[in-house]
Design a protein around this motif. Structure first.
Motif, mmCIF file in Angstrom:
data_model
loop_
_atom_site.group_PDB
_atom_site.id
_atom_site.type_symbol
_atom_site.label_atom_id
_atom_site.label_comp_id
_atom_site.label_asym_id
_atom_site.label_seq_id
_atom_site.Cartn_x
_atom_site.Cartn_y
_atom_site.Cartn_z
ATOM 1 N N THR A 17 0.842 -1.199 0.000
ATOM 2 C CA THR A 17 0.000 0.000 0.000
ATOM 3 C C THR A 17 0.875 1.247 0.000
ATOM 4 O O THR A 17 1.777 1.382 0.831
ATOM 5 N N THR A 19 0.791 5.302 0.410
ATOM 6 C CA THR A 19 -0.002 6.428 0.909
ATOM 7 C C THR A 19 0.553 7.718 0.330
ATOM 8 O O THR A 19 1.736 8.035 0.517
ATOM 9 N N VAL A 20 -0.301 8.450 -0.390
ATOM 10 C CA VAL A 20 0.091 9.737 -0.974
ATOM 11 C C VAL A 20 -0.327 10.839 -0.014
ATOM 12 O O VAL A 20 -1.511 10.966 0.311
ATOM 13 N N SER A 21 0.621 11.604 0.474
ATOM 14 C CA SER A 21 0.310 12.652 1.445
ATOM 15 C C SER A 21 0.761 14.009 0.925
ATOM 16 O O SER A 21 1.649 14.116 0.078
ATOM 17 N N ASP A 22 0.083 15.038 1.431
ATOM 18 C CA ASP A 22 0.430 16.427 1.126
ATOM 19 C C ASP A 22 0.907 17.068 2.420
ATOM 20 O O ASP A 22 0.110 17.387 3.296
ATOM 21 N N ASP A 23 2.208 17.237 2.533
ATOM 22 C CA ASP A 23 2.775 17.824 3.744
ATOM 23 C C ASP A 23 3.135 19.287 3.576
ATOM 24 O O ASP A 23 3.654 19.916 4.498
ATOM 25 N N ASP A 24 2.850 19.839 2.388
ATOM 26 C CA ASP A 24 3.238 21.223 2.117
ATOM 27 C C ASP A 24 2.098 22.175 2.481
ATOM 28 O O ASP A 24 0.962 22.015 1.999
ATOM 29 N N CYS A 59 -1.932 21.678 -4.303
ATOM 30 C CA CYS A 59 -2.784 20.519 -4.558
ATOM 31 C C CYS A 59 -4.277 20.830 -4.602
ATOM 32 O O CYS A 59 -5.033 20.075 -5.206
ATOM 33 N N SER A 60 -4.718 21.857 -3.918
ATOM 34 C CA SER A 60 -6.161 22.035 -3.764
ATOM 35 C C SER A 60 -6.521 23.490 -3.599
ATOM 36 O O SER A 60 -5.651 24.334 -3.344
ATOM 37 N N ILE A 104 -6.408 19.237 3.094
ATOM 38 C CA ILE A 104 -5.911 18.199 3.985
ATOM 39 C C ILE A 104 -5.714 18.723 5.411
ATOM 40 O O ILE A 104 -5.482 17.957 6.347
ATOM 41 N N ASN A 106 -3.448 21.424 6.126
ATOM 42 C CA ASN A 106 -2.215 22.192 6.270
ATOM 43 C C ASN A 106 -2.552 23.682 6.251
ATOM 44 O O ASN A 106 -3.327 24.139 5.412
#
Length: 201
Positions: A17, A19-24, A59-60, A104, A106
């Motif tokens: 598996t 996991t794609v994460s957005d830490d920025d 990202c969003s 997310i 942040n």
């Protein structure tokens, strides 16, 4: 899923598996300085987006929130969609903090200096027309009355000027112009008619 096959056609597979994460955190850009003008009730409610100057995320889309740094005007320094300004802020530079948050969670922050102005105009209601005798003093305000005034913020200075149309017996009319001037320099006026009569045979 990884599939591995040898030269004889034997194969096996395994899965893992990712996991794609957005830490920025979003990139936040504020208006460093802005001016807010109170409404006729002495308040201003400013949306958080008003202080934005091009904030974005990689990202969003982003959401905005804002807060005062110090509690005032009945508000605590907690983030919300708007920030409130009131009479006690007039003439001051108020520090507010804008928060930008991506989908997310942040967040990033920036500070804005808000200068608060009050351009409200005082309201004035003149006393009713009045009739006095020519032997009475038309400058006696207990006889002629005074106006009612109001303003959202600050104090009001009330003055009057007279234009007389009287004969040699002090019979006739006086047109009295009342002026209410606020501390911010705005003013409003109204007129009152004072009639002087001679009731003595």
């Amino acid at each position: 899923t990884y599939n591995v096959t040898d030269g004889c056609g034997n194969s096996s597979a395994c899965s893992t598996t990712l996991t794609v994460s957005d830490d920025d955190a979003p990139t936040v850009v504020c208006d460093e300085f802005t001016v807010v003008t109170l409404n006729s009730s002495g308040y201003a409610y400013v949306f958080a987006e008003t202080f934005d100057d091009g904030s974005y995320d990689n990202c969003s889309p982003v959401d905005f929130a804002v807060r005062r740094m110090i509690a005032a005007c009945g508000e605590q320094p907690v983030f919300g969609p708007t920030v409130k300004f009131c009479c006690e802020d007039v003439g001051d530079d108020v520090q507010v903090e804008m928060q930008v948050t991506d989908y997310i969670g942040n967040s990033n922050f920036c500070m804005v200096t808000v200068h608060v102005d009050d351009n409200s105009v005082p309201a004035i209601l003149c006393p009713a027309p009045v009739t006095i005798t020519c032997l009475e003093d038309p400058t006696d305000l207990s006889l002629t009355g005074e106006p009612t005034t109001s303003i959202a913020c600050g104090s009001i200075d009330v003055t009057f000027s007279d234009v007389s149309n009287l004969n040699l017996c002090d019979v006739g009319t006086i047109t009295r112009t009342w002026t209410a001037t606020a501390g911010n320099g705005t003013s409003n006026s109204c007129t009152q008619t004072i009639t002087l009569v001679d009731n003595t045979p």
